[in-house]
Write a protein that holds these residues in place. Structure first.
Motif, PDB file in Angstrom:
ATOM      1  N   ALA A 102       0.940  -1.220   0.034  1.00  0.00           N
ATOM      2  CA  ALA A 102       0.012  -0.032  -0.085  1.00  0.00           C
ATOM      3  C   ALA A 102       0.764   1.186   0.001  1.00  0.00           C
ATOM      4  CB  ALA A 102      -0.947   0.046   1.185  1.00  0.00           C
ATOM      5  N   ALA A 103       1.802   1.237   0.852  1.00  0.00           N
ATOM      6  CA  ALA A 103       2.849   2.624   0.938  1.00  0.00           C
ATOM      7  C   ALA A 103       3.569   2.696  -0.537  1.00  0.00           C
ATOM      8  CB  ALA A 103       3.858   2.182   2.045  1.00  0.00           C
ATOM      9  N   ALA A 104       3.559   1.507  -1.159  1.00  0.00           N
ATOM     10  CA  ALA A 104       4.463   1.667  -2.752  1.00  0.00           C
ATOM     11  C   ALA A 104       3.288   2.220  -3.648  1.00  0.00           C
ATOM     12  CB  ALA A 104       4.997   0.450  -3.038  1.00  0.00           C
ATOM     13  N   GLY A 105       2.042   2.043  -3.335  1.00  0.00           N
ATOM     14  CA  GLY A 105       0.899   2.192  -4.481  1.00  0.00           C
ATOM     15  C   GLY A 105       0.631   0.807  -5.279  1.00  0.00           C
ATOM     16  N   MET A 106       1.032  -0.157  -4.710  1.00  0.00           N
ATOM     17  CA  MET A 106       0.819  -1.430  -5.397  1.00  0.00           C
ATOM     18  C   MET A 106      -0.283  -2.301  -4.578  1.00  0.00           C
ATOM     19  SD  MET A 106       4.718  -2.522  -6.450  1.00  0.00           S
ATOM     20  CE  MET A 106       6.015  -1.364  -6.509  1.00  0.00           C
ATOM     21  N   ASP A 107      -0.983  -3.322  -5.388  1.00  0.00           N
ATOM     22  CA  ASP A 107      -1.654  -4.277  -4.720  1.00  0.00           C
ATOM     23  C   ASP A 107      -0.498  -5.278  -4.135  1.00  0.00           C
ATOM     24  OD1 ASP A 107      -1.184  -6.299  -6.734  1.00  0.00           O
ATOM     25  OD2 ASP A 107      -2.964  -5.597  -7.705  1.00  0.00           O
ATOM     26  N   VAL A 108      -0.959  -6.423  -3.393  1.00  0.00           N
ATOM     27  CA  VAL A 108      -0.105  -7.322  -2.924  1.00  0.00           C
ATOM     28  C   VAL A 108       0.569  -8.151  -3.844  1.00  0.00           C
ATOM     29  CG1 VAL A 108       0.126  -9.410  -1.293  1.00  0.00           C
ATOM     30  CG2 VAL A 108      -1.286  -7.322  -0.637  1.00  0.00           C
ATOM     31  N   SER A 109      -0.146  -8.484  -4.799  1.00  0.00           N
ATOM     32  CA  SER A 109       0.675  -9.333  -6.091  1.00  0.00           C
ATOM     33  C   SER A 109       1.648  -8.491  -6.637  1.00  0.00           C
ATOM     34  CB  SER A 109      -0.675 -10.177  -6.962  1.00  0.00           C
ATOM     35  OG  SER A 109      -1.479 -11.000  -6.317  1.00  0.00           O
ATOM     36  N   GLU A 110       1.371  -7.470  -7.098  1.00  0.00           N
ATOM     37  CA  GLU A 110       2.468  -6.633  -7.838  1.00  0.00           C
ATOM     38  C   GLU A 110       3.566  -6.349  -7.005  1.00  0.00           C
ATOM     39  OE1 GLU A 110       4.585  -4.827 -10.801  1.00  0.00           O
ATOM     40  OE2 GLU A 110       2.683  -6.052 -10.696  1.00  0.00           O
ATOM     41  N   TYR A 111       3.300  -6.061  -5.771  1.00  0.00           N
ATOM     42  CA  TYR A 111       4.398  -5.679  -4.789  1.00  0.00           C
ATOM     43  C   TYR A 111       5.281  -7.091  -4.561  1.00  0.00           C
ATOM     44  CZ  TYR A 111       7.183  -4.629  -0.591  1.00  0.00           C
ATOM     45  OH  TYR A 111       8.060  -4.334   0.184  1.00  0.00           O
ATOM     46  N   ALA A 112       4.693  -8.155  -4.270  1.00  0.00           N
ATOM     47  CA  ALA A 112       5.235  -9.544  -4.427  1.00  0.00           C
ATOM     48  C   ALA A 112       6.184  -9.961  -5.603  1.00  0.00           C
ATOM     49  CB  ALA A 112       4.238 -10.525  -3.791  1.00  0.00           C
ATOM     50  N   ARG A 113       5.731  -9.650  -6.577  1.00  0.00           N
ATOM     51  CA  ARG A 113       6.206  -9.778  -7.988  1.00  0.00           C
ATOM     52  C   ARG A 113       7.558  -8.864  -8.082  1.00  0.00           C
ATOM     53  NH1 ARG A 113       2.018 -10.550 -10.540  1.00  0.00           N
ATOM     54  NH2 ARG A 113       1.278  -8.302 -10.864  1.00  0.00           N
ATOM     55  N   ARG A 114       7.381  -7.580  -7.747  1.00  0.00           N
ATOM     56  CA  ARG A 114       8.561  -6.688  -7.800  1.00  0.00           C
ATOM     57  C   ARG A 114       9.635  -7.213  -6.790  1.00  0.00           C
ATOM     58  NH1 ARG A 114       8.329  -1.323  -9.024  1.00  0.00           N
ATOM     59  NH2 ARG A 114       6.926  -1.954 -10.756  1.00  0.00           N
ATOM     60  N   VAL A 115       9.077  -7.425  -5.459  1.00  0.00           N
ATOM     61  CA  VAL A 115      10.285  -7.848  -4.702  1.00  0.00           C
ATOM     62  C   VAL A 115      10.940  -9.227  -5.145  1.00  0.00           C
ATOM     63  CG1 VAL A 115      10.791  -8.926  -2.385  1.00  0.00           C
ATOM     64  CG2 VAL A 115       9.040  -6.916  -2.391  1.00  0.00           C
ATOM     65  N   LEU A 116      10.439  -9.988  -5.587  1.00  0.00           N
ATOM     66  CA  LEU A 116      10.962 -11.266  -6.241  1.00  0.00           C
ATOM     67  C   LEU A 116      11.791 -11.073  -7.189  1.00  0.00           C
ATOM     68  CD1 LEU A 116       8.038 -13.962  -5.706  1.00  0.00           C
ATOM     69  CD2 LEU A 116      10.153 -13.981  -4.431  1.00  0.00           C
ATOM     70  N   ALA A 117      11.322 -10.118  -8.207  1.00  0.00           N
ATOM     71  CA  ALA A 117      12.260  -9.744  -9.318  1.00  0.00           C
ATOM     72  C   ALA A 117      13.291  -9.099  -8.955  1.00  0.00           C
ATOM     73  CB  ALA A 117      11.297  -8.994 -10.243  1.00  0.00           C
ATOM     74  N   ASP A 118      13.178  -8.125  -8.097  1.00  0.00           N
ATOM     75  CA  ASP A 118      14.378  -7.485  -7.416  1.00  0.00           C
ATOM     76  C   ASP A 118      15.628  -8.272  -6.641  1.00  0.00           C
ATOM     77  OD1 ASP A 118      13.509  -4.986  -8.474  1.00  0.00           O
ATOM     78  OD2 ASP A 118      12.957  -4.280  -6.538  1.00  0.00           O
ATOM     79  N   GLU A 119      15.082  -9.191  -5.993  1.00  0.00           N
ATOM     80  CA  GLU A 119      15.933 -10.378  -5.319  1.00  0.00           C
ATOM     81  C   GLU A 119      16.513 -11.141  -6.242  1.00  0.00           C
ATOM     82  OE1 GLU A 119      18.129 -11.786  -2.388  1.00  0.00           O
ATOM     83  OE2 GLU A 119      16.424 -10.304  -2.389  1.00  0.00           O
ATOM     84  N   GLY A 120      15.969 -11.171  -7.553  1.00  0.00           N
ATOM     85  CA  GLY A 120      16.793 -12.405  -8.511  1.00  0.00           C
ATOM     86  C   GLY A 120      17.622 -11.453  -9.357  1.00  0.00           C
ATOM     87  N   ASN A 121      17.753 -10.191  -9.483  1.00  0.00           N
ATOM     88  CA  ASN A 121      18.333  -9.285 -10.311  1.00  0.00           C
ATOM     89  C   ASN A 121      20.038  -9.237  -9.743  1.00  0.00           C
ATOM     90  OD1 ASN A 121      19.697  -7.033 -11.397  1.00  0.00           O
ATOM     91  ND2 ASN A 121      17.973  -5.810 -11.418  1.00  0.00           N
ATOM     92  N   ASP A 122      20.690  -9.840 -10.593  1.00  0.00           N
ATOM     93  CA  ASP A 122      22.361  -9.998 -10.134  1.00  0.00           C
ATOM     94  C   ASP A 122      22.963  -8.551 -10.041  1.00  0.00           C
ATOM     95  OD1 ASP A 122      24.831 -11.430  -9.678  1.00  0.00           O
ATOM     96  OD2 ASP A 122      25.248 -10.591 -11.760  1.00  0.00           O
ATOM     97  N   LEU A 123      22.476  -7.482 -10.973  1.00  0.00           N
ATOM     98  CA  LEU A 123      23.211  -6.236 -10.945  1.00  0.00           C
ATOM     99  C   LEU A 123      22.983  -5.846  -9.686  1.00  0.00           C
ATOM    100  CD1 LEU A 123      24.692  -4.248 -12.501  1.00  0.00           C
ATOM    101  CD2 LEU A 123      22.512  -3.471 -13.473  1.00  0.00           C
ATOM    102  N   ARG A 124      21.546  -5.626  -9.094  1.00  0.00           N
ATOM    103  CA  ARG A 124      21.245  -5.231  -7.793  1.00  0.00           C
ATOM    104  C   ARG A 124      22.138  -5.801  -6.817  1.00  0.00           C
ATOM    105  NH1 ARG A 124      18.301  -6.869  -3.626  1.00  0.00           N
ATOM    106  NH2 ARG A 124      17.339  -5.341  -2.170  1.00  0.00           N
TER     107      ARG A 124
END
Length: 83
Positions: free
Chosen positions: A23-45
């Motif tokens: 909610a703080a990021a302006g996303m629903d739970v599914s979109e937020y979870a998808r973003r967190v998982l994608a970020d975690e898998g990002n080697d550059l990050r």
């Protein structure tokens, strides 16, 4: 390439925290979870964060000396060093 689905079970307290952050990021739970998982898998990050940790450990005491803020103790660990 088609989309894949991942089902993850969390307890109510974990869900509440995730929902608040979404909610703080302006996303629903599914979109937020998808973003967190994608970020975690990002080697550059991960490389960026490792390099930042190395920089802070290596140069933190010098900044603290120059600007008068206490520096955290450096870890005797080289795993976070960037190649």
């Amino acid at each position: 390439m088609g989309k894949k689905q991942i089902n993850v079970r969390v307890d109510q307290d974990e869900y509440n925290v995730i929902a608040e952050r979404a909610a703080a990021a302006g996303m629903d739970v599914s979109e937020y979870a998808r973003r967190v998982l994608a970020d975690e898998g990002n080697d550059l990050r991960h490389r960026f964060l490792g390099a930042g940790e190395y920089f802070a450990q290596e140069w933190g005491p010098h900044f603290a000396e120059r600007f008068g803020h206490p520096a955290p103790e450096a870890k005797d660990d080289t795993q976070g060093r960037a190649a």
